[in-house]
Design an enzyme around this catalytic site. Structure first.
Site, PDB file in Angstrom:
ATOM      1  N   ASN A   1       0.808  -1.235   0.000  1.00 19.35           N
ATOM      2  CA  ASN A   1       0.000   0.000   0.000  1.00 19.35           C
ATOM      3  C   ASN A   1       0.833   1.274   0.000  1.00 19.35           C
ATOM      4  OD1 ASN A   1       0.788  -0.455   2.641  1.00 19.35           O
ATOM      5  ND2 ASN A   1      -1.098   0.310   3.534  1.00 19.35           N
TER       6      ASN A   1
ATOM      7  N   GLU B   1       4.985  -3.630  12.328  1.00 22.86           N
ATOM      8  CA  GLU B   1       3.966  -2.601  12.159  1.00 22.86           C
ATOM      9  C   GLU B   1       2.795  -3.307  11.505  1.00 22.86           C
ATOM     10  OE1 GLU B   1       1.554  -0.353  10.950  1.00 22.86           O
ATOM     11  OE2 GLU B   1       2.948   0.365   9.402  1.00 22.86           O
TER      12      GLU B   1
ATOM     13  N   CYS C   1      -2.998   1.495   6.908  1.00 25.15           N
ATOM     14  CA  CYS C   1      -3.243   0.902   8.232  1.00 25.15           C
ATOM     15  C   CYS C   1      -3.640   1.964   9.252  1.00 25.15           C
ATOM     16  CB  CYS C   1      -2.041   0.097   8.691  1.00 25.15           C
ATOM     17  SG  CYS C   1      -0.527   0.991   8.496  1.00 25.15           S
TER      18      CYS C   1
ATOM     19  N   GLU D   1       8.842   3.503  14.127  1.00 24.51           N
ATOM     20  CA  GLU D   1       9.609   3.863  12.939  1.00 24.51           C
ATOM     21  C   GLU D   1       9.599   5.373  12.772  1.00 24.51           C
ATOM     22  OE1 GLU D   1       7.853   1.545   9.754  1.00 24.51           O
ATOM     23  OE2 GLU D   1       9.214  -0.086  10.232  1.00 24.51           O
TER      24      GLU D   1
END
Ligand code: ADP
Length: 509
Positions: A179, A280, A314, A487
């Protein structure tokens, strides 16, 4: 080099009814279109290949090397060998190379964006935005590379000195989703390279071309052979390649972005050799609109947060909770904004805001959630239909309840389900009744409420009166089953560093 074709009698979808015929071509300059694996600074073929598809049409874009266990092992070995030298580079040398890579990504942003639109489907404007976002991590970590500090700690014994130094962990395996085919790589790899680690990237099977284009630019930037390796593979080979990347003793670190189910499988692999991991995983973001909210800002935030990448991020808002006093006006204005702003079509059409979903399965999932909600009493205010192929109408549902499928699982598509609530306590209970906790958003102008809700939401990232919050400067990550680690930000490099305690004893002072 490879020539990719994006053509065929594409039926472009505009709104619900109008279909147009159009041909598209992917003209990308330079050597950015690659179809082989990138291992130890060389382009390497695998015995097999797999097709990369245009998600808008299902047409084949090109055929890419389908790496398997031998290529994965070769890449890990190359990364391990390169690590012995890369870790000895000064932080400034690593910083300069990351900066060169950043400059090249910026220079080629149009072409890199075209590659994203071709393989992932998102509209060109969003692809250009992704390249800017992707590049921002190379820039950020080129700066952070020089700010990795240790500590000197006061000892309890007079004849000792206590030093804490930070060292790169070693080879990092990086497994990324489709994505954000570019940004999910640089967010990990920028931090890894800044720390002094080397990497092997396994990009998603849907979007390997963006990863390979990044490899070409890394080479042009002068990043040494073996420091950045890319092993594309098909879905069928992903478990075997993933197993090498997550179990090989030469690998020290795994960084994964993707579904919670795959993340759990990789965690099991990692356990065997106790590797350091960052995960993640999925989200299920609440978007809460309180009575005190500025309704226009809330509508704008909802549009941005939900419909970016057709709802396939997400951190997309997934569950909309709207307080009873503002509910009707919010619903009305949101419906109008959807009519005014959303255009379904091929990502290369300038008017498109909503591209296809990544595949027909993704569209079927959204359709299933709509059918389930309506069968249980939800009101279909807008959309609701799956269009041709993997296109889905932007959809608005009201009268939704917490037990419906759309409120229980991540949608990953252009669906806004609205649940009406009465009290802050009720909204928080619904928002926190989830096994995952990545992002959460709310709109309120009540300062006390802002603090209360921001602190009580069980998520890793909170947008207060803001629907888009991702940026290189801030830590990205979740709580609960949304993952492990962070991150980006000044904390991102830590994921690739070990802290070593050095005790100097026997000193006569
Ligand atoms: P999605 O369902 O959205 O594709 P996944 O979590 O399955 O999300 O995929 C994210 C990444 O994980 C992709 O690069 C995919 O190829 C990879 N992947 C999927 N299954 C495995 C596996 N068993 N081992 C290693 N990688 C995997």
């Amino acid at each position: 080099m490879v020539s990719c074709c994006l053509s065929g009698g594409l039926r472009l979808l505009r709104g619900v009814n109008r279909m147009l015929s159009r041909r598209y071509s992917l003209d990308v300059s330079g050597d950015l279109l690659r179809s082989q694996a990138f291992i130890n600074g060389r382009w390497v073929s695998a015995p097999d290949s797999f097709a990369v598809l245009d998600p808008a049409t299902g047409a084949e874009l090109c055929s890419v090397s389908d790496c398997s266990v031998p290529q994965a092992q070769e890449a890990v070995t190359a990364a391990y060998t390169a690590f012995q030298t890369w870790k000895t580079h000064t932080a400034k040398e690593r910083s300069v190379l990351l900066r060169k890579w950043f400059d090249l990504v910026n220079h080629h942003k149009e072409d890199l964006a075209k590659i994203i639109t071709a393989e992932c489907g998102k509209p060109m404007k969003e692809s250009i935005g992704e390249i800017a976002y992707s590049a921002s991590f190379l820039e950020w970590f080129s700066e952070e590379a020089r700010r990795v500090y240790g500590d000197i700690v006061s000892p309890a014994a007079k004849d000792r000195k206590i030093l804490l130094i930070k060292q790169p962990v070693g080879v990092a395996s990086v497994i990324t989703p489709w994505n954000f085919p570019s940004a999910m790589i640089t967010r990990k790899v920028g931090a890894a390279l800044a720390a002094g680690c080397t990497v092997v990237v396994k990009p998603a099977e849907d979007t390997p071309l963006s990863a390979l284009a990044l490899a070409e630019l890394a080479a042009q930037a002068g990043i040494p052979p073996g420091v950045f390796n890319v092993v594309p593979c098909s879905r069928e080979k992903a478990p075997a390649v993933g197993e090498v990347l997550c179990t090989d003793p030469l690998v020290a670190k795994i960084s994964f972005t993707g579904s919670t189910a795959t993340g759990k499988a990789l965690l099991k692999h990692a356990a065997g050799t106790v590797k350091k991991v960052s995960m993640e995983l999925g989200g299920h973001a609440p978007f809460i609109v309180f009575d005190s909210a500025d309704v226009d800002k809330a509508v704008a935030g909802a549009m941005a947060s939900k419909f970016r990448n057709s709802g396939q991020t997400c951190v997309c808002s997934n569950r909309f909770l709207v307080q009873s006093g503002i509910h009707d006006v919010f619903l009305e204005k949101l419906g109008k904004a959807m009519d005014a702003e959303l255009r379904v079509g091929h990502g290369f059409e300038p008017t498109t805001t909503q591209g296809p979903l990544i595949n027909t399965r993704a569209a079927e999932k959204v359709e299933r959630q709509v059918t389930d909600a309506v069968s249980q009493g939800a009101v279909l205010v807008k959309g609701g239909k799956r269009l041709e192929g993997s296109f889905m109408q932007p959809t608005l549902l009201s009268n939704v309840s917490a037990d419906m499928l759309c409120m229980q699982e991540e949608t990953f598509g252009p669906l806004i389900p609205i649940l009406k609530f009465n009290t802050e306590k009720e909204a928080l209970a619904i928002a926190n009744a989830s096994q995952v906790g990545l992002a959460g958003y709310f709109y309120s102008q009540d300062l006390s409420q802002i603090w209360r809700v921001a602190e009580q939401l069980e998520v890793g990232m909170v947008g207060v009166n803001e629907g888009l919050i991702s940026t290189a400067e801030a830590p990205f990550g979740g709580v609960k089953q949304s993952g492990l680690g962070r991150e980006g930000s000044k904390y991102g490099v830590d994921e690739y560093l070990e802290l070593k305690y050095v005790c100097m004893g026997g000193l006569t002072l």
